[in-house]
Design an enzyme around this catalytic site. Structure first.
Site, PDB file in Angstrom:
ATOM      1  N   GLY A  13      46.234  35.402  43.459  1.00  0.00           N
ATOM      2  CA  GLY A  13      46.222  36.868  43.447  1.00  0.00           C
ATOM      3  C   GLY A  13      45.708  37.425  44.767  1.00  0.00           C
ATOM      4  CB  ILE A  15      40.346  39.139  45.236  1.00  0.00           C
ATOM      5  CG1 ILE A  15      40.274  40.666  45.449  1.00  0.00           C
ATOM      6  CG2 ILE A  15      38.990  38.497  45.477  1.00  0.00           C
ATOM      7  CD1 ILE A  15      39.320  41.403  44.506  1.00  0.00           C
ATOM      8  CB  ALA A  91      41.653  34.382  36.330  1.00  0.00           C
ATOM      9  CG  ASP A  96      43.181  50.581  33.619  1.00  0.00           C
ATOM     10  OD1 ASP A  96      42.541  49.567  33.279  1.00  0.00           O
ATOM     11  OD2 ASP A  96      43.179  51.021  34.792  1.00  0.00           O
ATOM     12  CD  GLN A 152      39.216  49.948  34.673  1.00  0.00           C
ATOM     13  OE1 GLN A 152      38.175  50.100  35.311  1.00  0.00           O
ATOM     14  NE2 GLN A 152      40.155  49.100  35.045  1.00  0.00           N
ATOM     15  CE1 TYR A 155      39.200  44.430  35.328  1.00  0.00           C
ATOM     16  CE2 TYR A 155      37.677  46.143  36.038  1.00  0.00           C
ATOM     17  CZ  TYR A 155      38.447  45.022  36.322  1.00  0.00           C
ATOM     18  OH  TYR A 155      38.440  44.498  37.597  1.00  0.00           O
TER      19      TYR A 155
HETATM   20  N1  CAA Z   1      37.015  61.628  34.123  1.00  0.00           N
HETATM   21  C1  CAA Z   1      37.176  62.643  33.241  1.00  0.00           C
HETATM   22  N2  CAA Z   1      38.386  63.018  32.789  1.00  0.00           N
HETATM   23  C2  CAA Z   1      39.454  62.372  33.231  1.00  0.00           C
HETATM   24  C3  CAA Z   1      39.344  61.291  34.143  1.00  0.00           C
HETATM   25  C4  CAA Z   1      38.060  60.928  34.598  1.00  0.00           C
HETATM   26  N3  CAA Z   1      37.864  59.922  35.463  1.00  0.00           N
HETATM   27  N4  CAA Z   1      40.574  60.826  34.386  1.00  0.00           N
HETATM   28  C5  CAA Z   1      41.431  61.569  33.666  1.00  0.00           C
HETATM   29  N5  CAA Z   1      40.745  62.502  32.970  1.00  0.00           N
HETATM   30  C6  CAA Z   1      41.307  63.533  32.087  1.00  0.00           C
HETATM   31  C7  CAA Z   1      42.491  64.212  32.748  1.00  0.00           C
HETATM   32  O1  CAA Z   1      42.059  65.265  33.575  1.00  0.00           O
HETATM   33  C8  CAA Z   1      43.268  64.685  31.567  1.00  0.00           C
HETATM   34  O2  CAA Z   1      42.683  65.865  31.073  1.00  0.00           O
HETATM   35  P1  CAA Z   1      43.562  67.017  30.357  1.00  0.00           P
HETATM   36  O3  CAA Z   1      44.214  66.353  29.185  1.00  0.00           O
HETATM   37  O4  CAA Z   1      42.552  68.043  30.001  1.00  0.00           O
HETATM   38  O5  CAA Z   1      44.546  67.430  31.409  1.00  0.00           O
HETATM   39  C9  CAA Z   1      43.052  63.593  30.501  1.00  0.00           C
HETATM   40  O6  CAA Z   1      41.833  62.934  30.895  1.00  0.00           O
HETATM   41  C10 CAA Z   1      44.179  62.617  30.476  1.00  0.00           C
HETATM   42  O7  CAA Z   1      44.309  62.006  31.769  1.00  0.00           O
HETATM   43  P2  CAA Z   1      45.561  61.125  32.155  1.00  0.00           P
HETATM   44  O8  CAA Z   1      46.794  61.995  32.202  1.00  0.00           O
HETATM   45  O9  CAA Z   1      45.275  60.316  33.365  1.00  0.00           O
HETATM   46  O10 CAA Z   1      45.668  60.190  30.864  1.00  0.00           O
HETATM   47  P3  CAA Z   1      46.633  59.035  30.574  1.00  0.00           P
HETATM   48  O11 CAA Z   1      46.406  58.645  29.163  1.00  0.00           O
HETATM   49  O12 CAA Z   1      48.012  59.336  31.028  1.00  0.00           O
HETATM   50  O13 CAA Z   1      46.146  57.873  31.572  1.00  0.00           O
HETATM   51  C11 CAA Z   1      44.685  56.193  32.427  1.00  0.00           C
HETATM   52  C12 CAA Z   1      44.919  57.226  31.338  1.00  0.00           C
HETATM   53  C13 CAA Z   1      45.838  55.164  32.427  1.00  0.00           C
HETATM   54  C14 CAA Z   1      43.406  55.489  32.092  1.00  0.00           C
HETATM   55  C15 CAA Z   1      44.626  56.867  33.796  1.00  0.00           C
HETATM   56  O14 CAA Z   1      43.708  57.927  33.743  1.00  0.00           O
HETATM   57  C16 CAA Z   1      44.190  55.926  34.892  1.00  0.00           C
HETATM   58  O15 CAA Z   1      44.959  55.088  35.364  1.00  0.00           O
HETATM   59  N6  CAA Z   1      42.939  56.023  35.343  1.00  0.00           N
HETATM   60  C17 CAA Z   1      42.365  55.157  36.372  1.00  0.00           C
HETATM   61  C18 CAA Z   1      41.705  53.973  35.749  1.00  0.00           C
HETATM   62  C19 CAA Z   1      41.139  53.092  36.824  1.00  0.00           C
HETATM   63  O16 CAA Z   1      40.365  53.488  37.675  1.00  0.00           O
HETATM   64  N7  CAA Z   1      41.539  51.812  36.788  1.00  0.00           N
HETATM   65  C20 CAA Z   1      41.111  50.891  37.795  1.00  0.00           C
HETATM   66  C21 CAA Z   1      42.169  49.817  37.933  1.00  0.00           C
HETATM   67  S1  CAA Z   1      41.811  48.717  39.316  1.00  0.00           S
HETATM   68  C22 CAA Z   1      40.494  47.843  38.761  1.00  0.00           C
HETATM   69  O17 CAA Z   1      40.103  47.902  37.645  1.00  0.00           O
HETATM   70  C23 CAA Z   1      39.820  46.973  39.761  1.00  0.00           C
HETATM   71  C24 CAA Z   1      38.396  47.204  39.762  1.00  0.00           C
HETATM   72  O18 CAA Z   1      37.647  46.422  39.184  1.00  0.00           O
HETATM   73  C25 CAA Z   1      37.862  48.303  40.547  1.00  0.00           C
HETATM   74  P1  NAP Z   2      45.410  40.231  41.077  1.00  0.00           P
HETATM   75  O1  NAP Z   2      46.020  40.156  42.418  1.00  0.00           O
HETATM   76  O2  NAP Z   2      46.171  40.836  39.956  1.00  0.00           O
HETATM   77  O3  NAP Z   2      44.943  38.770  40.666  1.00  0.00           O
HETATM   78  C1  NAP Z   2      44.530  38.466  39.388  1.00  0.00           C
HETATM   79  C2  NAP Z   2      44.686  36.981  39.171  1.00  0.00           C
HETATM   80  O4  NAP Z   2      44.302  36.642  37.817  1.00  0.00           O
HETATM   81  C3  NAP Z   2      46.108  36.520  39.368  1.00  0.00           C
HETATM   82  O5  NAP Z   2      46.118  35.551  40.374  1.00  0.00           O
HETATM   83  C4  NAP Z   2      46.504  35.908  38.036  1.00  0.00           C
HETATM   84  O6  NAP Z   2      47.178  34.694  38.152  1.00  0.00           O
HETATM   85  C5  NAP Z   2      45.160  35.617  37.386  1.00  0.00           C
HETATM   86  N1  NAP Z   2      45.351  35.600  35.936  1.00  0.00           N
HETATM   87  C6  NAP Z   2      45.704  36.641  35.131  1.00  0.00           C
HETATM   88  N2  NAP Z   2      45.832  36.209  33.870  1.00  0.00           N
HETATM   89  C7  NAP Z   2      45.551  34.883  33.852  1.00  0.00           C
HETATM   90  C8  NAP Z   2      45.510  33.886  32.851  1.00  0.00           C
HETATM   91  N3  NAP Z   2      45.752  34.158  31.553  1.00  0.00           N
HETATM   92  N4  NAP Z   2      45.202  32.614  33.212  1.00  0.00           N
HETATM   93  C9  NAP Z   2      44.951  32.316  34.491  1.00  0.00           C
HETATM   94  N5  NAP Z   2      44.965  33.209  35.502  1.00  0.00           N
HETATM   95  C10 NAP Z   2      45.274  34.482  35.173  1.00  0.00           C
HETATM   96  O7  NAP Z   2      44.040  41.036  41.131  1.00  0.00           O
HETATM   97  P2  NAP Z   2      42.827  40.965  42.153  1.00  0.00           P
HETATM   98  O8  NAP Z   2      42.587  42.339  42.585  1.00  0.00           O
HETATM   99  O9  NAP Z   2      43.029  39.882  43.150  1.00  0.00           O
HETATM  100  O10 NAP Z   2      41.658  40.585  41.128  1.00  0.00           O
HETATM  101  C11 NAP Z   2      40.936  39.370  41.191  1.00  0.00           C
HETATM  102  C12 NAP Z   2      39.647  39.547  40.405  1.00  0.00           C
HETATM  103  O11 NAP Z   2      38.856  40.549  41.027  1.00  0.00           O
HETATM  104  C13 NAP Z   2      39.842  40.018  38.965  1.00  0.00           C
HETATM  105  O12 NAP Z   2      38.894  39.403  38.126  1.00  0.00           O
HETATM  106  C14 NAP Z   2      39.572  41.500  39.046  1.00  0.00           C
HETATM  107  O13 NAP Z   2      39.166  42.029  37.809  1.00  0.00           O
HETATM  108  C15 NAP Z   2      38.484  41.510  40.071  1.00  0.00           C
HETATM  109  N6  NAP Z   2      38.283  42.786  40.752  1.00  0.00           N
HETATM  110  C16 NAP Z   2      39.294  43.347  41.451  1.00  0.00           C
HETATM  111  C17 NAP Z   2      39.061  44.539  42.107  1.00  0.00           C
HETATM  112  C18 NAP Z   2      40.104  45.249  42.908  1.00  0.00           C
HETATM  113  O14 NAP Z   2      39.850  46.388  43.286  1.00  0.00           O
HETATM  114  N7  NAP Z   2      41.238  44.647  43.219  1.00  0.00           N
HETATM  115  C19 NAP Z   2      37.807  45.134  42.045  1.00  0.00           C
HETATM  116  C20 NAP Z   2      36.797  44.529  41.310  1.00  0.00           C
HETATM  117  C21 NAP Z   2      37.065  43.334  40.684  1.00  0.00           C
HETATM  118  P3  NAP Z   2      48.776  34.608  38.397  1.00  0.00           P
HETATM  119  O15 NAP Z   2      49.073  35.588  39.486  1.00  0.00           O
HETATM  120  O16 NAP Z   2      48.983  33.212  38.786  1.00  0.00           O
HETATM  121  O17 NAP Z   2      49.410  34.970  37.099  1.00  0.00           O
END
Ligand code: CAA
Ligand code: NAP
Length: 248
Positions: A13, A15, A91, A96, A152, A155
């Site tokens: 992946g 990272i 991994a 979300d 999340q 998560y």
């Molecule tokens: N705080 C407060 N309210 C929020 C908010 C927040 N952070 N985000 C959204 N809302 C509100 C919106 O304003 C909206 O309000 P209204 O209904 O009043 O307009 C309502 O919540 C619905 O928002 P969405 O349209 O976004 O809702 P959705 O159901 O379509 O989507 C979601 C939900 C998929 C969770 C989307 O909000 C999203 O993707 N959020 C980001 C989640 C995130 O940060 N994920 C990180 C992924 S990467 C990772 O996880 C790596 C890591 O370790 C860092």
């Molecule tokens: P990524 O590119 O999606 O990599 C995730 C890896 O997890 C992939 O290599 C995938 O393997 C492996 N994986 C998923 N399901 C698996 C399973 N059932 N068995 C074995 N391996 C599996 O994401 P990334 O950003 O590099 O994330 C790496 C780690 O960092 C994760 O734990 C994530 O939660 C953490 N993290 C990421 C962020 C960020 O901002 N990117 C921030 C904080 C923490 P395959 O590709 O081979 O399927």
């Protein structure tokens, strides 16, 4: 890290690849485990690409959510590489959704792959480390396990659980030359973060004092630091790498 063997789960992946490359540069023998939904050809293509860039990385299939699959992985590495000195539990996945809409499948998949995996992989590695009286275990958590994140609950729960696991295990194995630490990255530029909708991601980046997403290499450097033999007095710690987004 010459004469040391490292296993990086999720090694192909965003990272994971950076971690594999960095540990290779330090002289370690590196095994990247992959899942790729069982697409072994895709895994081989990744391996060939790494070799072209000068990184000789062994690869092995695993499903980290499956205890038996992890046992098979670790047994194969023990046979072929004379044990594991460094384990990077990296991994992870996201599924979300607001809690009011989250399905049991979205909850379970995230808990299994991010948290159960800590048990499934480490349980098969720990006894050999205890016997050899040496080990470095680094668990990749997240800023969102520290602060929580809208969308999340699954998560954030899994990632918060990781650090509890780290702190408990660190105490059990400290006298046997094994360190256990957590790294909590903030938002890093990988597929996981780029899959967040552009408008939402832009708002997140605006909250990062450094003013940008992190780079996978910035996490990999910290992994290599904690994985070094010289880091033997650092255990049970949680290293944050988040551009100042969340300070505790
Ligand atoms: N705080 C407060 N309210 C929020 C908010 C927040 N952070 N985000 C959204 N809302 C509100 C919106 O304003 C909206 O309000 P209204 O209904 O009043 O307009 C309502 O919540 C619905 O928002 P969405 O349209 O976004 O809702 P959705 O159901 O379509 O989507 C979601 C939900 C998929 C969770 C989307 O909000 C999203 O993707 N959020 C980001 C989640 C995130 O940060 N994920 C990180 C992924 S990467 C990772 O996880 C790596 C890591 O370790 C860092
Ligand atoms: P990524 O590119 O999606 O990599 C995730 C890896 O997890 C992939 O290599 C995938 O393997 C492996 N994986 C998923 N399901 C698996 C399973 N059932 N068995 C074995 N391996 C599996 O994401 P990334 O950003 O590099 O994330 C790496 C780690 O960092 C994760 O734990 C994530 O939660 C953490 N993290 C990421 C962020 C960020 O901002 N990117 C921030 C904080 C923490 P395959 O590709 O081979 O399927």
């Amino acid at each position: 890290m010459k004469n040391k063997t490292a296993l990086v789960t999720g090694g192909m992946g965003g990272i994971g690849t950076a971690i594999c490359q960095h540990l290779c540069k330090q002289g370690a023998t590196v095994v990247a485990s992959y899942n790729r939904g069982g697409d072994h050809e895709a895994a081989k293509a990744w391996q060939a690409e790494q070799l072209q860039q000068g990184f000789n990385i062994a690869i092995r299939y695993v499903d980290v959510a499956d205890f038996k699959s992890c046992e098979n992985l670790i047994n194969a590495i023990n046979t072929e590489f004379n044990g594991i000195d460094i384990l990077i539990n990296n991994a992870g996945i996201t599924r979300d959704a607001q809690f009011s809409k989250m399905t049991p499948e979205e909850w379970q998949a995230v808990i299994s792959i991010n948290l159960d995996s800590m048990f499934n992989v480490t349980r098969h590695v720990i006894n050999a480390m205890l016997e050899r009286k040496y080990g470095r275990i680094i668990n990749i958590s997240s800023i969102n396990g520290q602060k929580g994140q809208f969308g999340q609950t699954n998560y954030s729960a899994a990632k918060a659980g990781i650090h509890g696991f780290t702190k408990a295990l660190a105490q059990e194995v400290a006298r046997k030359g094994i360190t256990v630490n957590t790294i909590s990255p903030g938002y890093i530029e990988t597929a996981m973060v780029m899959s967040v909708a552009d408008n939402i991601r832009e708002k997140i980046v605006a909250q990062i004092p450094v003013g940008r997403l992190g780079k996978p290499e910035e996490v990999a450097r910290a992994v290599a630091f904690l994985a070094a033999e010289e880091s033997g007095f650092i255990t049970g710690s949680n290293l944050t790498i988040n551009g100042g987004q969340y300070l505790i």
